[in-house]
Design a protein around this motif. Structure first.
Motif, PDB file in Angstrom:
ATOM      1  N   SER A 228     -11.899   2.122  66.576  1.00 55.34           N
ATOM      2  CA  SER A 228     -12.566   0.937  66.039  1.00 55.34           C
ATOM      3  C   SER A 228     -13.849   0.557  66.764  1.00 55.34           C
ATOM      4  O   SER A 228     -14.564  -0.315  66.324  1.00 55.34           O
ATOM      5  N   TYR A 229     -14.135   1.177  67.890  1.00 57.01           N
ATOM      6  CA  TYR A 229     -15.411   1.037  68.598  1.00 57.01           C
ATOM      7  C   TYR A 229     -15.659  -0.359  69.162  1.00 57.01           C
ATOM      8  O   TYR A 229     -16.796  -0.759  69.316  1.00 57.01           O
ATOM      9  N   TYR A 230     -14.630  -1.113  69.440  1.00 59.39           N
ATOM     10  CA  TYR A 230     -14.830  -2.431  70.024  1.00 59.39           C
ATOM     11  C   TYR A 230     -13.567  -2.850  70.762  1.00 59.39           C
ATOM     12  O   TYR A 230     -12.494  -2.269  70.601  1.00 59.39           O
ATOM     13  N   THR A 231     -13.711  -3.892  71.572  1.00 55.18           N
ATOM     14  CA  THR A 231     -12.551  -4.558  72.128  1.00 55.18           C
ATOM     15  C   THR A 231     -12.793  -6.056  72.052  1.00 55.18           C
ATOM     16  O   THR A 231     -13.892  -6.507  71.709  1.00 55.18           O
ATOM     17  N   VAL A 232     -11.771  -6.822  72.360  1.00 57.42           N
ATOM     18  CA  VAL A 232     -11.845  -8.278  72.253  1.00 57.42           C
ATOM     19  C   VAL A 232     -11.356  -8.885  73.560  1.00 57.42           C
ATOM     20  O   VAL A 232     -10.446  -8.349  74.214  1.00 57.42           O
TER      21      VAL A 232
ATOM     22  N   LEU B 215     -23.208   1.290  69.261  1.00 56.13           N
ATOM     23  CA  LEU B 215     -24.289   0.704  68.489  1.00 56.13           C
ATOM     24  C   LEU B 215     -25.144   1.805  67.880  1.00 56.13           C
ATOM     25  O   LEU B 215     -24.964   2.987  68.159  1.00 56.13           O
ATOM     26  N   VAL B 216     -26.116   1.413  67.046  1.00 59.54           N
ATOM     27  CA  VAL B 216     -27.016   2.391  66.460  1.00 59.54           C
ATOM     28  C   VAL B 216     -27.733   3.174  67.561  1.00 59.54           C
ATOM     29  O   VAL B 216     -27.910   4.388  67.485  1.00 59.54           O
ATOM     30  N   GLN B 217     -28.129   2.475  68.641  1.00 58.58           N
ATOM     31  CA  GLN B 217     -28.870   3.111  69.721  1.00 58.58           C
ATOM     32  C   GLN B 217     -28.061   4.220  70.388  1.00 58.58           C
ATOM     33  O   GLN B 217     -28.626   5.112  70.988  1.00 58.58           O
ATOM     34  N   ASN B 218     -26.746   4.147  70.269  1.00 56.96           N
ATOM     35  CA  ASN B 218     -25.907   5.135  70.923  1.00 56.96           C
ATOM     36  C   ASN B 218     -26.203   6.547  70.443  1.00 56.96           C
ATOM     37  O   ASN B 218     -26.049   7.506  71.182  1.00 56.96           O
TER      38      ASN B 218
ATOM     39  N   LYS C 252     -22.447  -4.285  73.993  1.00 59.12           N
ATOM     40  CA  LYS C 252     -22.909  -5.575  73.484  1.00 59.12           C
ATOM     41  C   LYS C 252     -21.723  -6.526  73.452  1.00 59.12           C
ATOM     42  O   LYS C 252     -20.691  -6.231  72.858  1.00 59.12           O
ATOM     43  N   ILE C 253     -21.866  -7.692  74.095  1.00 61.44           N
ATOM     44  CA  ILE C 253     -20.818  -8.705  74.097  1.00 61.44           C
ATOM     45  C   ILE C 253     -21.344  -9.931  73.362  1.00 61.44           C
ATOM     46  O   ILE C 253     -22.435 -10.425  73.667  1.00 61.44           O
TER      47      ILE C 253
ATOM     48  N   GLY D 181     -23.525  -0.421  64.788  1.00 64.05           N
ATOM     49  CA  GLY D 181     -24.282  -1.602  65.178  1.00 64.05           C
ATOM     50  C   GLY D 181     -24.111  -2.812  64.302  1.00 64.05           C
ATOM     51  O   GLY D 181     -24.753  -3.840  64.523  1.00 64.05           O
ATOM     52  N   ILE D 182     -23.249  -2.746  63.287  1.00 63.04           N
ATOM     53  CA  ILE D 182     -23.047  -3.880  62.375  1.00 63.04           C
ATOM     54  C   ILE D 182     -21.628  -4.396  62.545  1.00 63.04           C
ATOM     55  O   ILE D 182     -20.670  -3.637  62.510  1.00 63.04           O
ATOM     56  N   GLN D 183     -21.506  -5.738  62.726  1.00 63.71           N
ATOM     57  CA  GLN D 183     -20.195  -6.360  62.883  1.00 63.71           C
ATOM     58  C   GLN D 183     -19.940  -7.306  61.708  1.00 63.71           C
ATOM     59  O   GLN D 183     -20.793  -8.120  61.367  1.00 63.71           O
ATOM     60  N   VAL D 184     -18.771  -7.190  61.122  1.00 61.38           N
ATOM     61  CA  VAL D 184     -18.460  -7.986  59.928  1.00 61.38           C
ATOM     62  C   VAL D 184     -17.003  -8.428  59.980  1.00 61.38           C
ATOM     63  O   VAL D 184     -16.101  -7.621  60.247  1.00 61.38           O
ATOM     64  N   ILE D 185     -16.760  -9.733  59.736  1.00 58.16           N
ATOM     65  CA  ILE D 185     -15.404 -10.205  59.422  1.00 58.16           C
ATOM     66  C   ILE D 185     -15.241 -10.028  57.920  1.00 58.16           C
ATOM     67  O   ILE D 185     -15.806 -10.784  57.129  1.00 58.16           O
ATOM     68  N   HIS D 186     -14.500  -9.032  57.520  1.00 57.11           N
ATOM     69  CA  HIS D 186     -14.461  -8.717  56.088  1.00 57.11           C
ATOM     70  C   HIS D 186     -13.284  -9.354  55.363  1.00 57.11           C
ATOM     71  O   HIS D 186     -13.263  -9.380  54.140  1.00 57.11           O
ATOM     72  N   THR D 187     -12.289  -9.856  56.096  1.00 58.80           N
ATOM     73  CA  THR D 187     -11.155 -10.494  55.439  1.00 58.80           C
ATOM     74  C   THR D 187     -10.621 -11.634  56.292  1.00 58.80           C
ATOM     75  O   THR D 187      -9.801 -11.417  57.189  1.00 58.80           O
TER      76      THR D 187
END
Length: 510
Positions: free
Chosen positions: A285-289, A305-308, A316-317, A385-391
């Motif tokens: 999922s490429y992230y943590t919380v 991210l895209v830069q990766n 990015k936090i 590089g895009i973060q979305v709450i989709h549901t």
């Protein structure tokens, strides 16, 4: 002068003629020795497992009657290095990889050597790539046990750190153990505050590779007392007892155990004090919380991210984005994009993060006014590089609040949407709750001692439960086992000491 030269020539010619007349009667003394035909007696690929002795008994046919193996010396070579002088080899591998094995029989009478032919290849496997690693504390000292299932049953190995590190003490005050990927295999991190402090180990043999205290750029930061860590695709995170967060950023394909930690804590807008680092499969999922206690809010850390794609290491936090206009929040929705004002944060984790397009974040909070507890799920995606709450999903009333206490442990059964947690009297009861359907919280089992650790297998079919009395119990928590209404115990290890944490190796306990 000329006469002396002629005489010398005549003498040499005579000597040559004399030697040429010597008769060859073929009376040379050739050593025939005592030949023996040898085969390794192996009909399939040769495979050895570290710490599981493999015996190789060559098959021998003696061409001279009466000869036995006692009439020969024996030498076994591994990649050209002599490892044994016994007739049969008992091989105990210490390092995984592919090696070549060669056997020699030396005739004591003649000194001649006989071999089965060319060296044979052998694959040496590590048994520690799968199974369970258990961090425990016994007599004030940290240690590691490894448990795995074999064809004949379970194999338990205790005090592995001391065994694999020349009797060295691992440390003390153990908190967490983490399995993670590194180039060339897997690694194990032990988070502890006593002795030598936190360390990182080779996951194939549990040998120490890195001491965290000595691996910071510019020296160890003051007040370093780690409580947790996360290991991800482009960055690693170390959570300190005071809530400071330290990072380790790396380019693609770094050499294992060579990238240092940064000794300056990471900072964000409004500051942060990290209280809880979620267990997220960021390889997918490429992230943590993280829960920021300073601002009573949730933060996500994007690890790709895209830069990766061009520059490698990225981190990015930030706070969560708001739900999109086309997917408005439902009534009562507890918005993770905002501060959790009015709520006390209890726990958070992820479900269904087997696919980066289908990750469900879930957090548990208590209403500070009413005392009611709620489970709030929401779908979240971060990619290129895009973060979305989709549901933004419906808030649920948590039906297990009466069982919780300050010592409760939680584990998300990610693939099956169950939340298992400990509670009840002495924190010895194990419960589960369906985060998709809601409904009643169910008692799974009551244990004989306080529960100190809970870990799932990545397929969600097994649960490891660690206890304060030094016992670890492995349960079948498949759908059929839950429907049976009684706990299904697969295996048990006792006498370890207080269980601090458990990790599943390589994602599977098999």
């Amino acid at each position: 002068m000329k006469t002396s030269y002629i005489i010398r020539l005549l003498l040499l010619a005579g000597l040559f003629l004399q030697l040429s007349c010597i008769k060859d009667n073929s009376n040379f003394d050739y050593k025939k020795g005592n030949p023996v035909k040898i085969t390794y007696g192996i009909t399939q690929a040769l495979v050895a497992v570290i710490d599981e002795p493999l015996t190789i008994k060559p098959e021998r046919i003696f061409e001279v009657a009466g000869k036995t193996i006692n009439d020969y010396d024996h030498e076994w070579y591994l990649d050209g290095k002599l490892i044994s002088r016994e007739p049969d080899l008992v091989f105990n591998g210490v390092k995984s990889g592919f090696v070549y094995l060669q056997y020699h029989m030396i005739d004591k009478e003649s000194g001649l050597r006989y071999t089965p032919g060319d060296p044979i290849g052998m694959t040496v496997l590590s048994p520690y790539e799968t199974g369970w690693a258990i961090l425990y504390e016994k007599d004030g000292v940290s240690e590691i046990a490894h448990v795995r299932k074999t064809a004949t049953g379970y194999r338990d190995q205790l005090a592995l750190y001391k065994d694999k590190n020349n009797g060295e003490s691992l440390g003390s005050h153990p908190l967490r153990i983490k399995d993670y990927f590194v180039n060339g295999g897997r690694a194990v991190a032990v988070i502890q505050q006593g002795g030598q402090g936190s360390v990182e180990l080779d996951g194939l043999n549990y040998e120490k590779k890195l001491q965290v205290n000595a691996s910071f750029v510019g020296g160890m930061p003051s007040g370093l007392k780690p409580v947790n860590a996360g290991f991800y695709e482009t960055a690693d995170l170390l959570v300190n007892e005071d809530g400071k967060l330290y990072g380790r950023l790396f380019q693609s394909n770094p050499i294992a155990f060579t990238v240092p930690w940064l000794n300056i804590p990471l900072e964000v807008n409004k500051g942060m004090k990290i209280k809880h680092l979620w267990d997220v499969w960021t390889g997918n999922s490429y992230y943590t919380v993280m829960y920021d206690e300073l601002n009573n809010r949730l933060l996500y850390a994007s690890l790709r991210l895209v830069q990766n794609l061009t520059f490698g290491a990225t981190l990015k936090i930030d706070t969560f984005p708001p739900p999109p206009p086309y997917m408005p929040a439902l009534p009562g929705y507890i918005n993770p994009s905002l501060s959790l004002t009015g709520y006390e944060y209890i726990w958070g984790g992820t479900f269904r993060d087997d696919n980066m397009l289908n990750t469900v974040c879930t957090f548990l909070v208590r209403d500070k006014v009413t005392g009611e507890m709620y489970v709030q799920p929401f779908g979240f995606m971060t990619i290129i590089g895009i973060q979305v709450i989709h549901t933004p999903k419906m808030r649920q009333t948590f039906t297990g609040k009466q069982y919780l206490n300050a010592a409760s442990k939680f584990v998300a059964i990610k693939m099956r949407d169950f939340l298992f947690f400990s509670g009840g009297s002495n924190n010895a009861a194990l419960y589960y709750y369906d985060v998709t359907l809601g409904g009643a919280t169910k008692l799974y089992h009551t244990l004989p001692a306080s529960i100190t650790a809970l870990t799932q297998s990545d397929d969600g079919q097994q649960l490891a439960v660690g206890l304060a009395d030094g016992t670890v119990i492995f349960y079948d928590i498949s759908n059929q086992a839950l429907l049976n209404g009684a706990p299904v115990e697969l295996h048990r290890v006792s006498g370890l000491g207080r269980i601090a944490d458990i990790t599943v190796r390589g994602g599977t306990p098999i």
